[in-house]
Design an enzyme around this catalytic site. Structure first.
Site, short mmCIF file in Angstrom:
data_model
loop_
_atom_site.label_atom_id
_atom_site.label_comp_id
_atom_site.label_asym_id
_atom_site.label_seq_id
_atom_site.Cartn_x
_atom_site.Cartn_y
_atom_site.Cartn_z
N SER A 8 0.77 -1.23 -0.12
CA SER A 8 -0.13 0.01 0.00
C SER A 8 1.06 1.32 0.04
CB SER A 8 -1.02 0.02 1.26
OG SER A 8 -1.55 1.13 1.21
N HIS A 33 -1.13 -1.35 -4.50
CA HIS A 33 -2.45 -0.78 -3.81
C HIS A 33 -2.53 0.57 -3.34
CE1 HIS A 33 -6.08 -1.89 -1.59
NE2 HIS A 33 -5.82 -1.09 -0.81
N ASP A 35 -4.63 3.90 -2.05
CA ASP A 35 -5.69 4.02 -1.19
C ASP A 35 -6.13 5.46 -1.27
OD1 ASP A 35 -6.40 1.66 0.35
OD2 ASP A 35 -4.28 2.04 1.17
N MET A 37 -8.81 8.59 -0.37
CA MET A 37 -9.87 8.94 0.65
C MET A 37 -10.37 10.18 0.66
SD MET A 37 -7.45 7.18 4.05
CE MET A 37 -6.93 5.69 3.79
N HIS A 66 -8.48 1.53 -4.26
CA HIS A 66 -9.28 1.45 -3.31
C HIS A 66 -9.97 2.71 -2.98
CE1 HIS A 66 -9.89 0.04 1.21
NE2 HIS A 66 -10.99 0.36 0.47
N MET A 68 -11.82 4.98 -1.02
CA MET A 68 -12.91 5.19 0.38
C MET A 68 -13.43 6.59 0.09
SD MET A 68 -9.87 3.61 2.55
CE MET A 68 -8.65 3.51 1.41
N MET A 137 -12.31 -5.77 4.31
CA MET A 137 -11.42 -4.82 5.47
C MET A 137 -11.19 -5.49 6.40
SD MET A 137 -10.65 -2.27 3.47
CE MET A 137 -9.73 -1.53 4.91
N ASP A 175 -7.28 -6.50 3.68
CA ASP A 175 -6.94 -5.10 3.60
C ASP A 175 -6.55 -4.77 4.80
OD1 ASP A 175 -5.68 -2.64 3.15
OD2 ASP A 175 -7.44 -1.94 1.66
C1 DX5 Z 1 -6.79 1.37 5.45
C2 DX5 Z 1 -6.23 1.35 3.68
C3 DX5 Z 1 -5.20 0.15 3.59
C4 DX5 Z 1 -4.01 0.61 4.49
C5 DX5 Z 1 -3.33 -0.65 5.01
O1 DX5 Z 1 -7.81 2.41 5.11
O2 DX5 Z 1 -7.13 0.63 2.96
O3 DX5 Z 1 -4.87 -0.39 2.42
O4 DX5 Z 1 -3.00 1.32 3.68
O5 DX5 Z 1 -2.45 -0.50 5.94
P1 DX5 Z 1 -1.70 -1.53 6.89
O6 DX5 Z 1 -1.01 -2.62 6.17
O7 DX5 Z 1 -0.63 -0.53 7.60
O8 DX5 Z 1 -2.75 -1.74 7.74
ZN ZN Z 2 -6.77 -0.19 1.12
#
Ligand code: DX5
Ligand code: ZN
Length: 215
Positions: A8, A33, A35, A37, A66, A68, A137, A175
């Protein structure tokens, strides 16, 4: 090699992103990956298109994006143009999930659905044929470096059973909180893709850690 590791980018060093992209390029990781947000769906804001475009130019592996964010259906085309190969929306943010999944596929991307820890897996059983990837998740989304929620193992098993029953090819991605002490059990339960942020980027040798998560 039975599963895919998707480091990630959220945990990367954004002051030196090139370095971390090259590390992932040279590693045994299968995907990046990514993320995204929005500060509304989750209590954090990460990054958007301006960061994704250079990432796409330099990455030599698929971008697993991903979202969010609320109203993810509004941005399907933008994420396709920014280079997403897999586009995952949250079920909790998708009123018309079936339509959104079809739109993602129509735009040439793989369609993913993410489920928060409280969301039961049977909510997607009737649309499994439209889903390329289910992202379970295993932390509450919003931040890297949180602890793994143990109830995830049962969800993986239940979902895997249904995928096999329906004879689908849907991949299961985990994840949040993936670490060297739980990855094996996750794969044994049926996980196909493991996202790893903190475990990879806080280690002394990230490339080796990616390899350790595979073997
Ligand atoms: C959390 C993200 C994850 C995050 C995972 O909201 O969707 O992808 O980066 O990080 P770790 O592996 O540190 O839990
Ligand atoms: Zn993620």
């Amino acid at each position: 090699m039975s599963h895919i590791i998707a480091p990630s980018i959220l945990s990367a060093d954004f002051g030196n992103l090139n370095h971390d992209i090259e590390m992932i390029n040279d590693s045994e990781a299968g995907w990046f990956h990514v993320d995204v947000m929005d500060g509304v769906f989750v209590p954090n804001i990460s990054f958007g298109f301006p960061v994704m475009k250079p990432l796409k130019n330099k990455a030599n592996k698929p971008l697993d994006v991903h979202l969010m964010i609320v109203h993810p259906e509004r941005y399907i085309e933008n994420f396709q143009q920014a280079g997403a190969d897999i586009l995952t929306v949250h079920i909790e943010a998708s009123v018309h999930l079936h339509r959104t999944l079809n739109e993602i596929r129509k735009h040439g991307m793989k369609a993913g659905v993410a489920l928060n820890p409280h969301t039961p897996v049977n909510l997607i059983f009737d649309v499994l044929s439209e889903i390329d990837l289910v992202c379970l998740m295993s932390v509450n989304p919003g931040f890297g470096g949180q602890s793994f929620i143990e109830g995830t193992y049962q969800k993986i098993q239940k979902l895997k059973e249904e995928i096999l029953k329906q004879n689908q090819k849907t991949l299961i991605e985990i994840d949040g909180g993936v670490a060297l002490n739980n990855y094996r059990k996750l794969v044994d339960c049926g996980a196909d893709v493991l996202v790893a942020g903190n475990t990879v980027f806080s280690s002394a040798n990230p490339k080796q850690t990616i390899s350790d998560l595979l073997n």
